[in-house]
Write an enzyme that holds these catalytic residues in place. Structure first.
Site, PDB file in Angstrom:
ATOM      1  CG  PHE A  91      28.546  23.623 -19.076  1.00 49.46           C
ATOM      2  CD1 PHE A  91      28.995  22.962 -20.221  1.00 49.46           C
ATOM      3  CD2 PHE A  91      27.182  23.647 -18.819  1.00 49.46           C
ATOM      4  CE1 PHE A  91      28.100  22.334 -21.083  1.00 49.46           C
ATOM      5  CE2 PHE A  91      26.282  23.021 -19.677  1.00 49.46           C
ATOM      6  CZ  PHE A  91      26.736  22.367 -20.818  1.00 49.46           C
ATOM      7  CE  LYS A 131      30.033  30.451  -9.769  1.00 50.00           C
ATOM      8  NZ  LYS A 131      30.013  29.087 -10.352  1.00 50.00           N
ATOM      9  CD  GLU A 156      29.505  24.750 -10.363  1.00 47.81           C
ATOM     10  OE1 GLU A 156      29.577  25.730 -11.142  1.00 47.81           O
ATOM     11  OE2 GLU A 156      28.499  24.513  -9.659  1.00 47.81           O
ATOM     12  NE  ARG A 157      27.585  21.720 -14.686  1.00 47.45           N
ATOM     13  CZ  ARG A 157      26.441  21.774 -15.344  1.00 47.45           C
ATOM     14  NH1 ARG A 157      26.362  21.335 -16.576  1.00 47.45           N
ATOM     15  NH2 ARG A 157      25.367  22.259 -14.780  1.00 47.45           N
ATOM     16  CB  SER A 164      19.697  27.287 -16.741  1.00 50.95           C
ATOM     17  OG  SER A 164      19.908  27.453 -15.355  1.00 50.95           O
ATOM     18  CB  CYS A 209      22.513  29.906 -25.308  1.00 46.68           C
ATOM     19  SG  CYS A 209      23.521  31.202 -26.014  1.00 46.68           S
ATOM     20  CD  GLU A 224      18.314  25.752 -22.705  1.00 49.60           C
ATOM     21  OE1 GLU A 224      18.255  25.890 -21.472  1.00 49.60           O
ATOM     22  OE2 GLU A 224      19.060  26.437 -23.435  1.00 49.60           O
TER      23      GLU A 224
HETATM   24  P1  NAD Z   1      23.543  27.028 -14.942  1.00 49.31           P
HETATM   25  O1  NAD Z   1      22.422  27.986 -14.813  1.00 49.31           O
HETATM   26  O2  NAD Z   1      23.415  25.709 -14.296  1.00 49.31           O
HETATM   27  O3  NAD Z   1      24.891  27.683 -14.311  1.00 49.31           O
HETATM   28  C1  NAD Z   1      25.306  28.976 -14.647  1.00 49.31           C
HETATM   29  C2  NAD Z   1      26.076  29.557 -13.464  1.00 49.31           C
HETATM   30  O4  NAD Z   1      25.198  29.633 -12.343  1.00 49.31           O
HETATM   31  C3  NAD Z   1      27.262  28.703 -13.031  1.00 49.31           C
HETATM   32  O5  NAD Z   1      28.340  29.553 -12.716  1.00 49.31           O
HETATM   33  C4  NAD Z   1      26.749  27.967 -11.824  1.00 49.31           C
HETATM   34  O6  NAD Z   1      27.764  27.676 -10.892  1.00 49.31           O
HETATM   35  C5  NAD Z   1      25.740  28.922 -11.220  1.00 49.31           C
HETATM   36  N1  NAD Z   1      24.643  28.229 -10.534  1.00 49.31           N
HETATM   37  C6  NAD Z   1      24.118  27.015 -10.850  1.00 49.31           C
HETATM   38  N2  NAD Z   1      23.126  26.705 -10.006  1.00 49.31           N
HETATM   39  C7  NAD Z   1      23.017  27.739  -9.142  1.00 49.31           C
HETATM   40  C8  NAD Z   1      22.154  28.011  -8.029  1.00 49.31           C
HETATM   41  N3  NAD Z   1      21.215  27.150  -7.636  1.00 49.31           N
HETATM   42  N4  NAD Z   1      22.304  29.171  -7.387  1.00 49.31           N
HETATM   43  C9  NAD Z   1      23.251  30.056  -7.762  1.00 49.31           C
HETATM   44  N5  NAD Z   1      24.092  29.851  -8.794  1.00 49.31           N
HETATM   45  C10 NAD Z   1      23.974  28.711  -9.481  1.00 49.31           C
HETATM   46  O7  NAD Z   1      23.873  26.905 -16.493  1.00 49.31           O
HETATM   47  P2  NAD Z   1      24.876  25.902 -17.218  1.00 49.31           P
HETATM   48  O8  NAD Z   1      24.306  24.529 -17.160  1.00 49.31           O
HETATM   49  O9  NAD Z   1      26.255  26.113 -16.726  1.00 49.31           O
HETATM   50  O10 NAD Z   1      24.816  26.454 -18.723  1.00 49.31           O
HETATM   51  C11 NAD Z   1      23.834  26.070 -19.641  1.00 49.31           C
HETATM   52  C12 NAD Z   1      22.689  27.051 -19.667  1.00 49.31           C
HETATM   53  O11 NAD Z   1      23.176  28.359 -19.961  1.00 49.31           O
HETATM   54  C13 NAD Z   1      21.686  26.743 -20.771  1.00 49.31           C
HETATM   55  O12 NAD Z   1      20.393  26.958 -20.264  1.00 49.31           O
HETATM   56  C14 NAD Z   1      22.026  27.750 -21.863  1.00 49.31           C
HETATM   57  O13 NAD Z   1      20.963  28.070 -22.723  1.00 49.31           O
HETATM   58  C15 NAD Z   1      22.421  28.923 -21.033  1.00 49.31           C
HETATM   59  N6  NAD Z   1      23.238  29.863 -21.793  1.00 49.31           N
HETATM   60  C16 NAD Z   1      22.655  31.010 -22.203  1.00 49.31           C
HETATM   61  C17 NAD Z   1      23.377  31.905 -22.968  1.00 49.31           C
HETATM   62  C18 NAD Z   1      22.757  33.175 -23.438  1.00 49.31           C
HETATM   63  O14 NAD Z   1      23.484  33.993 -23.951  1.00 49.31           O
HETATM   64  N7  NAD Z   1      21.476  33.402 -23.279  1.00 49.31           N
HETATM   65  C19 NAD Z   1      24.709  31.623 -23.300  1.00 49.31           C
HETATM   66  C20 NAD Z   1      25.281  30.450 -22.845  1.00 49.31           C
HETATM   67  C21 NAD Z   1      24.529  29.563 -22.086  1.00 49.31           C
END
Ligand code: NAD
Length: 495
Positions: free
Chosen positions: A149, A173, A176-177, A226, A281, A380
């Site tokens: 998101f 994909k 969704e937020r 994450s 991140c 985090e």
């Molecule tokens: P998230 O992991 O909750 O979601 C990321 C994606 O995974 C979304 O599209 C979501 O719909 C999907 N998802 C969520 N739960 C899932 C599940 N149980 N099974 C399958 N798919 C699932 O992350 P977020 O809250 O949207 O974003 C924040 C996180 O992303 C933080 O941890 C941040 O550090 C990380 N991030 C990392 C980088 C990097 O380059 N390393 C960059 C941006 C964000």
């Protein structure tokens, strides 16, 4: 109240699954729309469209692909304000942060515009007598992007332009937020002239992610999010034979040496810890002070925090907006409480800030005397909370980074070139800044952390992105010397 659908085969398709999720304006706390959550069948339709488009797209000339990518670049530039408006409306980041995100998008598209150069391959003549060898980078097929998101357009554009430039077709994909801005990208891809099916969007949740991870026609998956989900995507995508790059979470440290420019370090800590409400991140989460620099630095940070304007991102005066959800805000606030209970000094408590509406706002927090056993240090937080860990020595500060399970970014603030150089060797992280708190590489290098911040072999965008989205084909050819030919070639050869 608006509805966000899918974009499959070049057209907007209403969700059929019956499952939706609310979308909020985080600055008001009001629901503004609903997003469709795709079923397995809807994901399959998007992959089928991408698969059908692949044959033609992968055979499309470099000249045409380049022209379309330039069209897309120009459309993103022309629509930058609208993209930024959608980012602020659903993510909550202030308009200047949204503009910064769009600028980073453009940088990545511009890199992809150089595809003629990126896809040159290599050639060796005379590997043996009459034998030449050449390598061409070929695309993979349908590739999927699953994105978080916090950068709703930048992260998809870390992926899609390079993937498509290389001749692949793409299924995104998004989170969704905040799905509206990525949907606008999809429209701009169509408007730029990319054939239907080259770029598709399915909105969804775990159901769509799981289907992309198992679909036999998806050849590669790029994921950012994450760490637990990154690990899940890597393990399951790889088990299904796909190429996977999965970028995870982070906990980035900024080491401040006693000789640092305190004003610069304080400015940097404030912008890197609280910009985008700490939902980056590459945000700085920990300042590791060395020697006696802590008191002066903490005071300088506090002074700057007091002046930060927090408010609706659409207000040009706002420097920081709300968090993404109510739950996220409450979770972050919980870390302030737990750190206080564990003995940290709460220099500034973001829970004290008052806001006059139901937006998901939290003030900025500064925690001093944090120790490595506290949850506020170990997890985090992903919110506007900065921890200060006081270290006696440089080795102790560098040791914190080495012991951290994540290794995304790390920075040092010093005036000493030798110390800065040493830190570049010592910092156990994939991206290192010297007097730069958020060392996000430019689009012509590549982005990715170490340890639990990246699962897979390739980092993202830049040269590593091209590598990820191509596979080498190596041709070995033998042609006899024409002067030895028994056949009448119809032209003189030097016998
Ligand atoms: P998230 O992991 O909750 O979601 C990321 C994606 O995974 C979304 O599209 C979501 O719909 C999907 N998802 C969520 N739960 C899932 C599940 N149980 N099974 C399958 N798919 C699932 O992350 P977020 O809250 O949207 O974003 C924040 C996180 O992303 C933080 O941890 C941040 O550090 C990380 N991030 C990392 C980088 C990097 O380059 N390393 C960059 C941006 C964000």
């Amino acid at each position: 109240m608006y509805e966000i659908n899918h974009l499959i085969d070049g057209v907007s398709v209403a969700g059929q699954s019956g499952h939706t999720k609310p979308v909020f304006n985080p600055a008001t706390g009001e629901q503004t729309g609903t997003v469709a959550l795709a079923s397995v069948g809807e994901v399959d339709a998007a992959v089928a469209s991408a698969q059908a488009a692949y044959l033609g797209w992968s055979q499309t000339s470099v000249a045409t692909r380049t022209k379309l990518m330039y069209n897309f670049r120009n459309l993103v530039v022309d629509n930058a304000a609208e993209v930024g408006r959608l980012l602020t409306a659903e993510h909550g980041k202030v308009l200047s942060d949204s503009a910064g995100e769009v600028a980073r998008c453009i940088e990545n598209i511009e890199y992809a515009c150089g595809l003629a150069d990126h896809l040159k391959g290599s050639y060796n003549e005379l590997a043996s007598t009459g034998v030449d060898v050449h390598t061409v980078p070929r695309p993979l097929g349908v590739v999927a992007g699953i994105t978080p998101f916090n950068f709703p357009v930048m992260v998809p554009l870390w992926m899609a332009p390079n993937a498509i430039a290389c001749g692949n077709t793409f299924v995104l994909k998004p989170s969704e937020r905040d799905p509206s801005a990525p949907m606008l990208l999809a429209e701009l891809f169509q408007e730029a002239g990319f054939p239907p099916g080259v770029f598709n969007v399915v909105n969804g949740d775990k159901v769509s992610v799981d289907r992309l991870l198992e679909h036999p026609d998806v050849k590669a998956v790029s994921f950012v999010g994450s760490t637990p989900i990154a690990r899940y995507v890597y393990v399951n995508g790889s088990a299904n034979g796909k190429r996977v790059q999965a970028l995870g979470g982070a906990k980035n440290h900024m080491v401040v040496l006693p000789d640092a420019d305190i004003g610069l370090a304080a400015d940097s800590a404030v912008s890197a810890a609280y910009g985008s409400a700490g939902e980056r991140c590459m945000a700085i989460s920990v300042v590791a002070t060395v020697g006696d620099v802590a008191d002066e630095l903490v005071e300088a940070i506090k002074v700057r925090m007091d002046k930060l304007v927090i408010g609706d991102g659409t207000d040009p005066a706002s420097e920081m907006g709300p968090l993404i959800t109510r739950e996220s805000r409450d979770k972050v606030a919980g870390y302030i409480a737990s750190a206080a209970a564990d003995g940290a000094t709460v220099v500034v408590d973001g829970r004290d800030a008052a806001f006059d509406n139901d937006g998901f706002f939290l003030g900025v927090s500064l925690l001093d005397h944090v120790t490595t056993d506290m949850d506020a240090y170990k997890d985090e937080i992903f919110g506007p909370v900065l921890c200060v860990v006081r270290c006696e020595t440089y080795d102790e500060a560098v040791g914190l980074i080495a012991d951290c399970p994540w290794g995304n970014g790390a920075a040092i603030f010093t005036r000493d070139g030798g110390a800065a150089r040493q830190f570049q060797q010592d910092a156990d992280a994939g991206m290192v800044g010297v007097n730069v708190p958020i060392p996000v590489p430019v689009g012509y290098h590549s982005f990715g952390g170490w340890k639990d911040s990246l699962f897979g072999d390739n980092t993202m965008y830049g040269p590593e992105g091209i590598n990820f989205y191509t596979r080498p084909k190596v041709m070995t050819t033998r042609w006899p010397d024409p002067s030895t030919s028994e056949i009448d070639l119809g032209f003189p050869v030097n016998k």
